[in-house]
Design a protein around this motif. Structure first.
Motif, PDB file in Angstrom:
ATOM      1  N   LEU B  83       0.799  -1.229   0.000  1.00  0.00           N
ATOM      2  CA  LEU B  83       0.000   0.000   0.000  1.00  0.00           C
ATOM      3  C   LEU B  83       0.830   1.277   0.000  1.00  0.00           C
ATOM      4  CD1 LEU B  83      -2.729  -1.211   2.516  1.00  0.00           C
ATOM      5  CD2 LEU B  83      -3.068  -0.695   0.091  1.00  0.00           C
ATOM      6  N   THR B  84       2.098   1.183   0.333  1.00  0.00           N
ATOM      7  CA  THR B  84       2.828   2.425   0.559  1.00  0.00           C
ATOM      8  C   THR B  84       3.346   3.071  -0.727  1.00  0.00           C
ATOM      9  OG1 THR B  84       4.772   1.113   1.077  1.00  0.00           O
ATOM     10  CG2 THR B  84       3.500   1.932   2.938  1.00  0.00           C
ATOM     11  N   ASP B  85       3.102   2.424  -1.893  1.00  0.00           N
ATOM     12  CA  ASP B  85       3.448   3.124  -3.142  1.00  0.00           C
ATOM     13  C   ASP B  85       2.565   4.355  -3.315  1.00  0.00           C
ATOM     14  OD1 ASP B  85       1.172   1.615  -3.574  1.00  0.00           O
ATOM     15  OD2 ASP B  85       1.666   1.088  -5.639  1.00  0.00           O
ATOM     16  N   LEU B  86       1.462   4.417  -2.564  1.00  0.00           N
ATOM     17  CA  LEU B  86       0.583   5.591  -2.647  1.00  0.00           C
ATOM     18  C   LEU B  86       1.198   6.812  -1.964  1.00  0.00           C
ATOM     19  CD1 LEU B  86      -2.761   3.739  -1.821  1.00  0.00           C
ATOM     20  CD2 LEU B  86      -1.980   4.509  -4.062  1.00  0.00           C
ATOM     21  N   LEU B  87       2.314   6.604  -1.263  1.00  0.00           N
ATOM     22  CA  LEU B  87       2.903   7.697  -0.485  1.00  0.00           C
ATOM     23  C   LEU B  87       4.041   8.397  -1.213  1.00  0.00           C
ATOM     24  CD1 LEU B  87       2.880   5.971   3.019  1.00  0.00           C
ATOM     25  CD2 LEU B  87       1.287   7.672   2.133  1.00  0.00           C
ATOM     26  N   VAL B  88       4.245   8.011  -2.475  1.00  0.00           N
ATOM     27  CA  VAL B  88       5.245   8.726  -3.280  1.00  0.00           C
ATOM     28  C   VAL B  88       4.568   9.158  -4.580  1.00  0.00           C
ATOM     29  CG1 VAL B  88       7.296   7.602  -2.315  1.00  0.00           C
ATOM     30  CG2 VAL B  88       6.103   6.532  -4.224  1.00  0.00           C
ATOM     31  N   PRO B  89       5.093  10.216  -5.224  1.00  0.00           N
ATOM     32  CA  PRO B  89       4.462  10.673  -6.469  1.00  0.00           C
ATOM     33  C   PRO B  89       4.503   9.582  -7.536  1.00  0.00           C
ATOM     34  CG  PRO B  89       6.132  12.242  -5.711  1.00  0.00           C
ATOM     35  CD  PRO B  89       6.241  11.041  -4.832  1.00  0.00           C
ATOM     36  N   GLU B  90       3.552   9.666  -8.441  1.00  0.00           N
ATOM     37  CA  GLU B  90       3.411   8.629  -9.479  1.00  0.00           C
ATOM     38  C   GLU B  90       4.719   8.386 -10.241  1.00  0.00           C
ATOM     39  OE1 GLU B  90       1.335   6.370 -10.123  1.00  0.00           O
ATOM     40  OE2 GLU B  90       1.878   5.799 -12.178  1.00  0.00           O
ATOM     41  N   GLU B  91       5.499   9.453 -10.513  1.00  0.00           N
ATOM     42  CA  GLU B  91       6.716   9.213 -11.313  1.00  0.00           C
ATOM     43  C   GLU B  91       7.713   8.320 -10.555  1.00  0.00           C
ATOM     44  OE1 GLU B  91       5.625  12.293 -10.506  1.00  0.00           O
ATOM     45  OE2 GLU B  91       7.267  13.607  -9.885  1.00  0.00           O
ATOM     46  N   ILE B  92       7.633   8.300  -9.246  1.00  0.00           N
ATOM     47  CA  ILE B  92       8.489   7.376  -8.488  1.00  0.00           C
ATOM     48  C   ILE B  92       7.772   6.043  -8.309  1.00  0.00           C
ATOM     49  CG2 ILE B  92       9.659   6.989  -6.268  1.00  0.00           C
ATOM     50  CD1 ILE B  92       9.895  10.034  -6.018  1.00  0.00           C
ATOM     51  N   ALA B  93       6.486   6.122  -7.984  1.00  0.00           N
ATOM     52  CA  ALA B  93       5.714   4.892  -7.718  1.00  0.00           C
ATOM     53  C   ALA B  93       5.737   3.953  -8.910  1.00  0.00           C
ATOM     54  CB  ALA B  93       4.283   5.248  -7.340  1.00  0.00           C
ATOM     55  N   LYS B  94       5.771   4.512 -10.097  1.00  0.00           N
ATOM     56  CA  LYS B  94       5.666   3.639 -11.276  1.00  0.00           C
ATOM     57  C   LYS B  94       6.923   2.791 -11.503  1.00  0.00           C
ATOM     58  CE  LYS B  94       6.866   6.638 -15.181  1.00  0.00           C
ATOM     59  NZ  LYS B  94       7.354   7.910 -14.647  1.00  0.00           N
ATOM     60  N   ASN B  95       7.997   3.088 -10.794  1.00  0.00           N
ATOM     61  CA  ASN B  95       9.182   2.211 -10.856  1.00  0.00           C
ATOM     62  C   ASN B  95       8.918   0.849 -10.224  1.00  0.00           C
ATOM     63  OD1 ASN B  95      10.770   4.173 -12.052  1.00  0.00           O
ATOM     64  ND2 ASN B  95      11.297   5.083 -10.073  1.00  0.00           N
TER      65      ASN B  95
END
Ligand code: FES
Ligand code: FES
Lengths: 160, 765
Positions: B83-95
């Motif tokens: 769930l914590t990918d929601l805590l970074v901006p999409e350009e980082i989360a998409k990695n």
């Protein structure tokens, strides 16, 4: 499946139920009688969460068929306090910080009650031995053992 | 002058304890709704297989079955179950790859969810599973990271070449690693392996989902991150977020297990299909084989050291086994690298990691979150290095550790406070370091002592966004409702947060009522992760309580004809400084404010959004004493001394409880808990408490906790965190003690008698 009648005493009250013979006491307590204080974790006799007292002996309700407790006296965690007064073991668990998530707590307290009824003055090692079938993933057991020893002292002074 | 505290720092009983000792506390598994159906999940018997066909017609015809669903019945949306990918901006989360469906259309581990059933009772649901006919085409599978990276290895996800899900270079690398190696007098090269530890909460994963007649969904689930869980579910099922109410009842332990979606998506899919309330409870076996567990790492370390003990270079090459899907592997690996790279001062640091897919169950986040894996390697390497240059391992650490003012886990945030030296001093005295170091070198039973240190975090800032939003409303009787989103999973947040609120409001603890974990009643919070609750939410509560206090004092000031600044609140009374007789009760103020007949009516209340600016790291020093039988390798753990730099203990009993419990997980990690996957077919053999041994009372040595209190400037009443710290450095302390006793250096978890004997015989040769 044909059903059978199970009659027993639960927390001081007579109870009569029509159940399938393969029903575990744990299921009867949690699903039929809504006594959800008795916890189900492993369901196969490994963890002690489902411990209840049957004629004052700690037993795993997940491994006990409800029809085998005919005429017996069953105590669950809901039956330990009298009114608003906690049993000394319950009080000691509160006071000593022996409760974290609380999922093992009912089973621990009932196992401890059977121990102290039998051996009012246990050593630390005897407490650890008696509780060795009750798993707790939260506390590291230190404060649980402290609580049982503290309760023993209070009960000796006539607290129960 | 330091303010005198009346609630904080006291060993008060937890406010949730009475409900838990009487059986009254309700957990998700205890909740029953009228007309509720029971869900069950069909799981793959294959570690890797194509699904050619699913025939659900027989199952659907079984009386009592209300729905049978497969991947075709649910949204075709890939997601990351962490769930914590929601805590970074999409350009980082998409990695971080999004690689999971609610139900899989290809099996990637034994236990992968393929289909699910909802029926009127549990037994019917179970019987229906047997009637679902799935045609699989088994594929070659791979369980080991080295094998998985070889050319020609079975490909688990199409996008991942060589099964490498992601390669990460530690962004905080500094200096020139080769230069650092050249400058060293002594080089240490060691490789370590860690195991896939299972969380084993006693309450297995569960969820209840219910749609009402206007399509609003209510979910009850033991998640640690309720707002994030709601956000992700809204996205997967395309439900407007305001149409989801998420409630977290008491949670029967989690330890990071519920940082990912578990039973929720399938349960919600079943409720959506049937339009009836559905409860999905995992069996104990499902909890063992199908929920996520700790990432196993291989960590190859190269450290350069000067003869005076200065570290010149530190290099780590990590391989993480992500299992079948990615989940939290990226963040766990990042934390592992950061903890590895930043515990000690060193001018040349480089860490690289490969995250690799295999056909074993998924690796998620587990208490410590990469730190225990890092410490298993680093804290043994440091022990080796100290001995190689002829220094006491304690002196070596004291010379090199990063302390207050040094860069912390990210270079942008200097370490705010550090009481490690005090922890070490007190711990050494308690264990008898100077007398016992070196152990007994004669006889069959050899005694030894070892130690290790750790530093952790008080939240994820600045790496992830984080904020806490608190409301406090006063009741007419002078009591306060504290509305906070969160999850009481045993860590004691109710009590600790109530103590902070009571102290700042000037009320007795019994006057605080915690309203918790319900998105209809409590505002956004990122949740219970990274040991953040006391520090982040605690500070948010202080700010909110100050607003409330200001309103109380303003009203009192008119009645007592005194300036606000000249008054204070204590034990529910508002006093004028220096005049104990001139006072009014909080109750009097709240009553007059609410039932106000002068046109000044108001419900006294406060609300604040708090974004933490600091992240003071807690440190710990762990000491272990062991006795090893050199004939059979059996290790008896005699004692653990654990000294912890908490800043301020809001409730010392609770701090001890967190550490004692954490130590127990560390002991299990080191000595008793063995994750086993069958190397032929990928079946998880550690599938029960019998086959996966968590410590019982009899496995626990004497554990002594020492709390060191040096208040940290930005903490609530000076507090830092504790939750995860207990287990991070226990296993290496035990390994170092075994080395001290016997000369056997065990590099691979779990420590077994066989591994000790193997090392001993290698030493003799
Ligand atoms: S539920 Fe009965 S022993 Fe675990
Ligand atoms: S208190 Fe959580 S399992 Fe014992």
């Amino acid at each position: 499946m044909s059903k059978e009648i199970a009659r027993f005493t639960i927390n001081g009250r007579e109870c009569e139920l029509l159940i399938e013979p393969c029903t575990s006491l744990l299921e009867v307590l949690r699903d039929h009688l809504e006594l959800t204080g008795t916890k189900s974790s492993c369901g196969v006799g490994e963890c002690g969460s489902c411990t209840v007292l049957i004629d004052n002996k700690p037993q795993l309700s997940c491994l006990t068929l409800a029809i085998t407790v005919q005429g017996k006296n069953i105590v669950t965690i809901e039956g330990l306090a009298s009114g608003n007064n906690l049993h000394p073991i319950q009080q000691a668990f509160v006071d000593c910080g022996a409760v974290q998530c609380g999922f093992c707590t009912p089973g621990m307290i009932l196992t401890a009650k059977a121990l102290l009824d039998d051996n009012p003055n246990p050593s630390r090692d005897e407490v650890k031995e008696a509780l060795s079938g009750n798993l707790c993933r939260c506390t590291g057991y230190v404060k649980i053992v402290d609580a049982v020893l503290a309760a023993a002292q209070i009960m000796k002074k006539g607290g129960a | 002058m330091e303010r005198e505290l009346s609630v904080v720092g006291k060993r008060l009983p937890r406010i949730d304890a009475p409900a838990k000792v009487t059986g009254e506390a309700k957990y998700t598994v205890d909740i029953k709704l009228p007309g509720m159906l029971f869900g069950k999940v069909l799981r793959s018997p294959y570690a890797h297989a194509m699904i050619l066909k699913i025939d659900k017609s027989k199952a659907e015809k079984l009386p009592g079955v209300e729905a049978v669903i497969t991947s075709e019945d649910i949204p075709v949306k890939l997601f990351n179950s962490g769930l914590t990918d929601l805590l970074v901006p999409e350009e980082i989360a998409k990695n971080d790859p999004r690689d999971q469906y609610v139900l899989s259309n290809k099996a990637r581990f034994v236990g992968d969810a393929i289909a699910a059933v909802a029926a009127r009772d549990r037994k019917v649901a179970e019987a229906a599973l047997d009637l679902i006919e799935v045609e699989y085409k088994a594929l070659p599978a791979v369980f080991d990271v080295v094998e998985a990276m070889k050319p020609g290895a079975p490909k688990i996800h199409d996008f991942a070449n060589g099964n490498i899900a992601r390669h990460i270079s530690f962004p905080g690398a500094i200096g020139d690693i080769e230069k650092g190696f050249q400058e060293a007098d002594v080089m240490i090269e060691e490789t370590f392996n860690t195991t896939k530890q299972l969380h084993c909460p006693l309450e297995p994963s569960a969820c209840i989902a219910s749609f009402d007649s206007i399509g609003r969904l209510t979910v009850w689930s033991p998640t640690q991150l309720l707002y994030l869980a709601r956000h992700k579910i809204a996205d997967i099922f395309d439900i407007p977020e305001g149409k989801i109410r998420w409630i977290t009842p008491f949670v029967g332990g989690s330890f990071g297990n519920a940082l990912t979606l578990r039973a929720e998506p399938i349960c919600i899919a079943l409720a959506r299909k049937t339009r009836k309330p559905v409860k999905l409870e995992y069996s104990s076996e499902e909890q063992f084989i199908a929920t996520q567990s700790r990432q196993p790492f291989t960590i190859a370390v190269k450290m350069g050291v000067k003869n005076d003990g200065a570290i010149t270079a530190l290099q780590g090459k990590l391989t993480a086994n992500s299992g079948a899907y990615y989940s939290l592997s990226g963040t766990t690996t990042n934390v592992c690298m950061a903890m590895f790279a930043t515990l000690y001062r060193c001018p040349n640091v480089s860490v690289e990691a490969d995250i690799v897919y295999t056909n074993i169950p998924i690796s998620g986040g587990y208490r410590g979150y990469g730190n225990p894996q890092a410490m298993w390697a680093l804290e043994q390497v440091v022990d080796v290095a100290a001995r190689r240059v002829g220094m006491d391992p304690v002196e070596f650490r004291l010379k090199n550790y990063r302390r207050a003012g040094d860069p912390g886990w990210t270079a942008s945030l200097p370490i705010e406070s550090c009481a490690l030296e005090e922890c070490i001093k007190l711990g050494m005295d308690k264990i008898g370091w100077r007398e016992k170091m070196g152990g007994t070198k004669e006889g069959v039973k050899r005694r030894g002592i070892g130690m290790a240190i750790q530093r952790h975090v008080s939240g994820t800032q600045p790496m992830q966004m984080t904020h806490s939003n608190i409301m406090i409303k006063m009741n007419v009787d002078g009591s306060a409702d504290l509305m906070v989103s969160g999850c009481e999973m045993g860590q004691g947040m109710f009590g600790v947060l109530a103590q902070i609120a009571a102290e700042e409001l000037g009320l007795q603890i019994g006057k605080i009522h915690v309203v918790n974990g319900d998105t209809d009643e409590t505002m956004f919070d990122d949740g219970q992760h990274a040991s953040r609750t006391t520090y982040v939410i605690g500070n948010a509560i202080i700010e909110t309580a100050r607003q409330v206090k200001q309103q109380l004092l303003e009203r009192a000031s008119k009645i007592l004809a005194t300036r606000v600044d000249d008054m204070y609140v204590r034990d529910g009374q508002i006093y004028v400084r220096g005049d104990l007789e001139n006072k009014i009760s909080v109750e009097d103020i709240t009553r007059r404010a609410t039932y106000n007949f002068e046109g000044q009516g108001r419900n006294i209340a406060g609300k604040c959004s708090y974004v933490p600016k600091g992240n003071p790291p807690p440190y710990s020093a762990v000491f272990a004493e062991v006795e090893v039988d050199i004939n059979n390798g059996a290790t008896k753990l005699l004692k653990i001394v654990f000294a912890h730099d908490i800043g301020r203990a809001i409730n010392p009993t609770n701090v001890e409880g967190q550490l004692e419990g954490g130590v127990m997980h560390g002991i299990g990690y080191a000595l008793t808990e063995e994750y086993m996957v069958n190397g032929n077919n990928g079946v998880v053999e550690s599938d029960s408490f019998t086959n996966y041994k968590i410590p019982s009372t009899l496995d626990m040595p004497n554990v002594e906790v020492i709390i060191v209190e040096q208040p940290t400037p930005s903490g609530p009443f000076g507090a830092k965190s504790v939750g995860e710290c207990g287990l991070n450095a226990v296993a290496p302390a035990i390994a170092n003690a075994i080395y001290d006793a016997t000369g056997a250096r065990v590099r691979d978890l779990r420590i077994t008698p066989e591994k000790i004997l193997e090392e001993l015989s290698a030493n003799i040769l």
